[in-house]
Design a protein around this motif. Structure first.
Motif, PDB file in Angstrom:
ATOM      1  N   VAL A  46      -3.000  19.209  49.036  1.00 13.10           N
ATOM      2  CA  VAL A  46      -3.534  18.389  47.944  1.00 13.10           C
ATOM      3  C   VAL A  46      -2.991  18.880  46.598  1.00 13.10           C
ATOM      4  N   ARG A  47      -2.970  20.203  46.419  1.00 11.99           N
ATOM      5  CA  ARG A  47      -2.453  20.737  45.151  1.00 11.99           C
ATOM      6  C   ARG A  47      -0.975  20.407  45.000  1.00 11.99           C
ATOM      7  N   LEU A  48      -0.222  20.473  46.103  1.00 19.99           N
ATOM      8  CA  LEU A  48       1.199  20.124  46.028  1.00 19.99           C
ATOM      9  C   LEU A  48       1.382  18.671  45.623  1.00 19.99           C
ATOM     10  N   ASP A  49       0.599  17.787  46.194  1.00 23.70           N
ATOM     11  CA  ASP A  49       0.694  16.362  45.873  1.00 23.70           C
ATOM     12  C   ASP A  49       0.408  16.130  44.392  1.00 23.70           C
ATOM     13  N   GLU A  50      -0.607  16.786  43.861  1.00 22.71           N
ATOM     14  CA  GLU A  50      -0.934  16.655  42.444  1.00 22.71           C
ATOM     15  C   GLU A  50       0.181  17.222  41.568  1.00 22.71           C
ATOM     16  N   LEU A  51       0.764  18.336  42.004  1.00 23.56           N
ATOM     17  CA  LEU A  51       1.856  18.960  41.262  1.00 23.56           C
ATOM     18  C   LEU A  51       3.082  18.061  41.223  1.00 23.56           C
ATOM     19  N   LEU A  52       3.434  17.474  42.370  1.00 24.17           N
ATOM     20  CA  LEU A  52       4.629  16.621  42.423  1.00 24.17           C
ATOM     21  C   LEU A  52       4.435  15.359  41.588  1.00 24.17           C
ATOM     22  N   LEU A  53       3.222  14.803  41.584  1.00 25.83           N
ATOM     23  CA  LEU A  53       2.951  13.639  40.742  1.00 25.83           C
ATOM     24  C   LEU A  53       3.083  14.011  39.273  1.00 25.83           C
ATOM     25  N   TYR A  54       2.589  15.173  38.901  1.00 29.06           N
ATOM     26  CA  TYR A  54       2.701  15.639  37.519  1.00 29.06           C
ATOM     27  C   TYR A  54       4.172  15.784  37.122  1.00 29.06           C
ATOM     28  N   LEU A  55       4.969  16.391  37.998  1.00 32.76           N
ATOM     29  CA  LEU A  55       6.394  16.574  37.697  1.00 32.76           C
ATOM     30  C   LEU A  55       7.105  15.230  37.571  1.00 32.76           C
ATOM     31  N   TYR A  56       6.725  14.279  38.408  1.00 34.99           N
ATOM     32  CA  TYR A  56       7.337  12.950  38.370  1.00 34.99           C
ATOM     33  C   TYR A  56       7.060  12.262  37.030  1.00 34.99           C
ATOM     34  N   GLN A  57       5.885  12.513  36.487  1.00 32.17           N
ATOM     35  CA  GLN A  57       5.473  11.834  35.256  1.00 32.17           C
ATOM     36  C   GLN A  57       5.978  12.532  33.992  1.00 32.17           C
ATOM     37  N   GLN A  58       6.488  13.757  34.141  1.00 34.16           N
ATOM     38  CA  GLN A  58       6.936  14.528  32.983  1.00 34.16           C
ATOM     39  C   GLN A  58       8.459  14.499  32.849  1.00 34.16           C
ATOM     40  N   THR A  66     -13.877  20.433  45.039  1.00 31.90           N
ATOM     41  CA  THR A  66     -14.399  21.319  43.994  1.00 31.90           C
ATOM     42  C   THR A  66     -14.745  22.717  44.497  1.00 31.90           C
ATOM     43  N   THR A  67     -14.601  22.958  45.798  1.00 31.67           N
ATOM     44  CA  THR A  67     -15.042  24.212  46.402  1.00 31.67           C
ATOM     45  C   THR A  67     -13.889  24.900  47.110  1.00 31.67           C
ATOM     46  N   LYS A  68     -13.818  26.219  47.006  1.00 36.32           N
ATOM     47  CA  LYS A  68     -12.801  26.964  47.730  1.00 36.32           C
ATOM     48  C   LYS A  68     -13.033  26.841  49.233  1.00 36.32           C
ATOM     49  N   ALA A  69     -11.940  26.847  49.987  1.00 35.56           N
ATOM     50  CA  ALA A  69     -12.043  26.723  51.434  1.00 35.56           C
ATOM     51  C   ALA A  69     -12.873  27.844  52.037  1.00 35.56           C
ATOM     52  N   SER A  70     -12.868  29.003  51.407  1.00 36.46           N
ATOM     53  CA  SER A  70     -13.601  30.166  51.926  1.00 36.46           C
ATOM     54  C   SER A  70     -15.088  30.125  51.600  1.00 36.46           C
ATOM     55  N   GLU A  71     -15.523  29.100  50.848  1.00 38.78           N
ATOM     56  CA  GLU A  71     -16.929  29.029  50.427  1.00 38.78           C
ATOM     57  C   GLU A  71     -17.621  27.751  50.906  1.00 38.78           C
ATOM     58  N   LEU A  72     -17.058  27.096  51.908  1.00 36.35           N
ATOM     59  CA  LEU A  72     -17.605  25.818  52.352  1.00 36.35           C
ATOM     60  C   LEU A  72     -19.020  25.932  52.912  1.00 36.35           C
ATOM     61  N   GLU A  73     -19.349  27.058  53.501  1.00 35.02           N
ATOM     62  CA  GLU A  73     -20.661  27.167  54.123  1.00 35.02           C
ATOM     63  C   GLU A  73     -21.796  27.026  53.107  1.00 35.02           C
ATOM     64  N   THR A  74     -21.516  27.316  51.840  1.00 39.02           N
ATOM     65  CA  THR A  74     -22.554  27.258  50.805  1.00 39.02           C
ATOM     66  C   THR A  74     -23.103  25.843  50.647  1.00 39.02           C
ATOM     67  N   GLY A  75     -22.231  24.864  50.626  1.00 38.74           N
ATOM     68  CA  GLY A  75     -22.687  23.492  50.412  1.00 38.74           C
ATOM     69  C   GLY A  75     -23.059  22.744  51.679  1.00 38.74           C
ATOM     70  N   LEU A  76     -22.667  23.260  52.834  1.00 43.47           N
ATOM     71  CA  LEU A  76     -22.896  22.531  54.082  1.00 43.47           C
ATOM     72  C   LEU A  76     -23.994  23.140  54.946  1.00 43.47           C
TER      73      LEU A  76
END
Length: 273
Positions: free
Chosen positions: A209-221, A173-183
């Protein structure tokens, strides 16, 4: 073709293992003989008969051998050459799990012999698992849970692995550039621990992770009637050219070329892993 995947039931084991999976390709099955594996932040232990050959291509390197092996996280797409019938059981580790399981291992982009206690997996277990895997996923899962739980004393945690695990949770849920905020640690300290444990930067992980979600979406469409501009909007790309550049960099093909080829493992074997 027989496929399945199953999550560990043991709470301790599930801290390190995402799922177990099985794939059997028989002589008469129709599937792409050399499917591509998309970039992946997780390592996979591939349990196979000792006489069964494997060959992967990665960045013009041929990675070949026989039997059980460990496919490390890959930052570029790699090709699996497997035209002959085969049966394999997979253990998909969570990102960074090998650091704790295999004495600090955080290597990427390679296929190696199983290290640490993974190399001690008894031949009897490999034979039993493969003989029963196609028909009894539940028992296979229980057996693997029990085997990994029996070796829990070999698994080591330290401050780096704990920090990396906390970062992995936040990255959903957090951008890679903002990890210090939660940790409550400096971004530099978090990034160093993450690379040390996973072999990847937080940004690389999120891209995969985004690529994996994208490829799963394409597979299902139905990709034949799909608007790539709509896909770009759904997955947060600035525009269609941004999506095309992203696809080309990670997969090696444009979205249009991929739609014509359908040559990834998810296309060849389905959504089982």
């Amino acid at each position: 073709m027989i496929t399945w995947k199953r999550q560990p039931e043991d709470a301790f084991v599930s801290r390190y293992i995402e799922c177990y999976w099985f794939l059997r390709k028989d002589k008469d099955d129709i599937a792409h003989d050399s499917p591509k594996l998309n970039p992946c932040p997780e390592a996979h232990l591939i349990i196979a008969p000792p006489e069964q050959s494997y060959t992967y291509s990665l960045c013009e390197r041929a990675l070949s051998g026989k039997g059980t092996h460990l496919k490390l996280p890959n930052t570029s797409s790699m090709t699996l050459h497997q035209a002959e019938p085969f049966a394999i059981l997979g253990v998909k580790f969570k990102p960074g799990a090998l650091y704790s399981i295999a004495n600090g291992l955080a290597a990427i982009d390679d296929v190696i012999s199983p290290p640490g206690f993974l190399a001690a997996m008894p031949d009897l277990l490999r034979e039993d698992v493969l003989n029963n895997a196609a028909d009894d996923a539940v028992t296979v899962g229980w057996n693997l849970d029990a085997w990994f739980k029996a070796h829990s004393h070999c698994i080591r945690e330290d401050r780096h692995s704990r920090l990396a695990r906390d970062a992995l949770t936040l990255l959903a849920t957090t951008k890679a550039s903002e990890l210090e905020t939660g940790l409550y640690r400096s971004l530099r300290a978090v990034q160093r621990a993450f690379v040390r444990v996973t072999g990847l930067t937080p940004k690389q992980y999120q891209i995969m992770v985004r690529l994996d979600e994208l490829l799963l979406y394409l597979y299902q469409q139905n990709t034949e009637s799909m608007s790539w501009a709509d896909v770009a909007a759904i997955f947060g790309f600035t525009d269609q050219p941004h999506l095309i550049r992203y696809f080309k960099k990670l997969i090696g093909d444009t979205p249009h070329a991929y739609r014509q080829a359908k040559n990834l493992t998810i296309d060849a074997y389905g959504d089982f892993e």
